[in-house]
Design an enzyme around this catalytic site. Structure first.
Site, short mmCIF file in Angstrom:
data_model
loop_
_atom_site.label_atom_id
_atom_site.label_comp_id
_atom_site.label_asym_id
_atom_site.label_seq_id
_atom_site.Cartn_x
_atom_site.Cartn_y
_atom_site.Cartn_z
N GLU A 218 -4.86 -5.08 10.89
CA GLU A 218 -3.83 -3.94 11.07
C GLU A 218 -4.08 -3.42 12.16
OE1 GLU A 218 -4.13 -1.15 7.93
OE2 GLU A 218 -6.51 -0.78 8.73
N SER B 182 3.73 -2.07 10.10
CA SER B 182 5.25 -2.11 10.50
C SER B 182 5.72 -3.45 10.10
CB SER B 182 5.73 -1.81 11.84
OG SER B 182 5.21 -0.27 12.14
N GLY C 154 3.22 2.17 10.92
CA GLY C 154 4.04 3.54 10.78
C GLY C 154 4.70 3.95 12.03
N LYS D 95 -0.01 4.25 -0.17
CA LYS D 95 -0.59 5.45 0.42
C LYS D 95 -0.45 6.80 -0.68
CE LYS D 95 -0.19 3.30 4.95
NZ LYS D 95 -0.01 3.38 6.34
N ASN E 56 0.81 -1.25 -0.15
CA ASN E 56 0.11 -0.03 0.03
C ASN E 56 0.87 1.12 -0.09
OD1 ASN E 56 -1.93 1.96 0.30
ND2 ASN E 56 -2.49 1.34 2.55
N HIS F 298 -9.21 0.82 5.56
CA HIS F 298 -7.89 1.19 5.97
C HIS F 298 -8.01 1.99 7.11
CE1 HIS F 298 -3.85 2.35 6.55
NE2 HIS F 298 -3.42 1.21 6.01
N GLU G 20 -6.48 4.52 8.21
CA GLU G 20 -6.54 5.83 8.06
C GLU G 20 -7.82 6.61 7.58
OE1 GLU G 20 -3.00 5.56 5.54
OE2 GLU G 20 -1.82 5.10 7.19
#
Length: 256
Positions: A168, A214, A174, A11, A9, A96, A98
């Site tokens: 996730e 990560s 991250g 992003k 991904n 996701h 985000e």
């Protein structure tokens, strides 16, 4: 047996030159005849077509990072599933963290997107995962149950053949923190049991569940080596060939 999927991904990263260089490096390392695992990359929308061309003939497929649930029309700034399919994409990442926690997408909205993507014949990578506060409060499984129930509402057993789940943990995306292999396996096993309970043992046995959070070359093999982990959804490490390729190779080495 479930075949590993390693998905990158990208992003909101890269420019066209770096995106194409990355795509070409992946294509060279994953030739068309090597089908030990599935490899997918999800570039930003402006680069879908050039990246698709760059990986043509290889074992790398292209997906999108999002889609809108409405048919093409007066929805400024959105991208329809029809357009994504027209670009040659095979899958769409939905739900996701985000999109959920930065852009405010609800399970109901995500479910509409899941149905729209499936209606056009594309695969769905449905992301689920808990915040750090949820984990610390012991609510991980309850959060996963709610997101699975909401995201998959009205999805049939037959449609589940086109869906991949990606676990996730939001606290590991991250941040440099990674769920331990034991934590990842526990969540994946719970998700697989949810599928068994709400669908069938067959759906639970065949649905791929990826780990995202990560993932790096030095932890990929241990994470993906867990019984219920069927690959990885990779963020930052998917932006550089020297980091993404070892993760792909780790999955190839674990091929069941």
């Amino acid at each position: 047996m479930r075949r590993y999927l390693v998905a990158g991904n990208w992003k909101m990263n890269l420019k066209q030159e770096s995106a194409l260089a990355l795509a070409k490096a992946l294509a060279a390392a994953c030739p068309g005849g090597d089908t030990r695992i599935d490899v997918l990359v999800a570039p930003p929308f402006p680069y879908l077509l050039p990246v698709k061309q760059a990986v043509a003939g290889s074992n790398v497929t292209v997906g999108a990072q999002n889609a809108y649930f409405e048919q093409p029309g007066a929805f400024t700034g959105e991208t329809s599933v029809e357009m994504i399919a027209d670009c040659g994409c095979k899958a769409v990442i939905l739900g996701h963290s985000e999109r959920r926690h930065v852009l405010g997408e609800t399970d109901a909205v995500i479910n509409k997107k899941v149905k729209a993507v499936l209606a056009k014949g594309l695969d769905v990578i449905l992301c689920v995962g808990e915040l750090l506060a949820d984990r610390d409060a012991g609510n991980t499984e309850a959060v996963l149950d709610e997101q699975m129930k909401g995201g998959l509402a009205g999805i049939s057993e037959e449609q589940m053949a086109k869906i991949v789940i990606a676990y996730e943990p939001v606290w590991a995306i991250g941040t440099g923190r990674t769920a331990s292999p034991e934590q990842a396996e526990s969540a994946h096993a719970h998700l697989r049991n949810w599928l068994k309970t709400h669908y069938t043992a067959g759906v639970a046995d065949t649905t791929r569940i990826l780990y995202g959070g990560s993932v790096k070359p030095d932890n990929a093999a241990e994470l993906m080596g867990q019984p219920d982990v069927d690959g990885a959804l990779v963020g930052g490490a998917s932006l550089k060939p020297e980091q993404f390729l070892p993760i792909i190779q780790a999955a190839q080495g674990l091929t069941r």
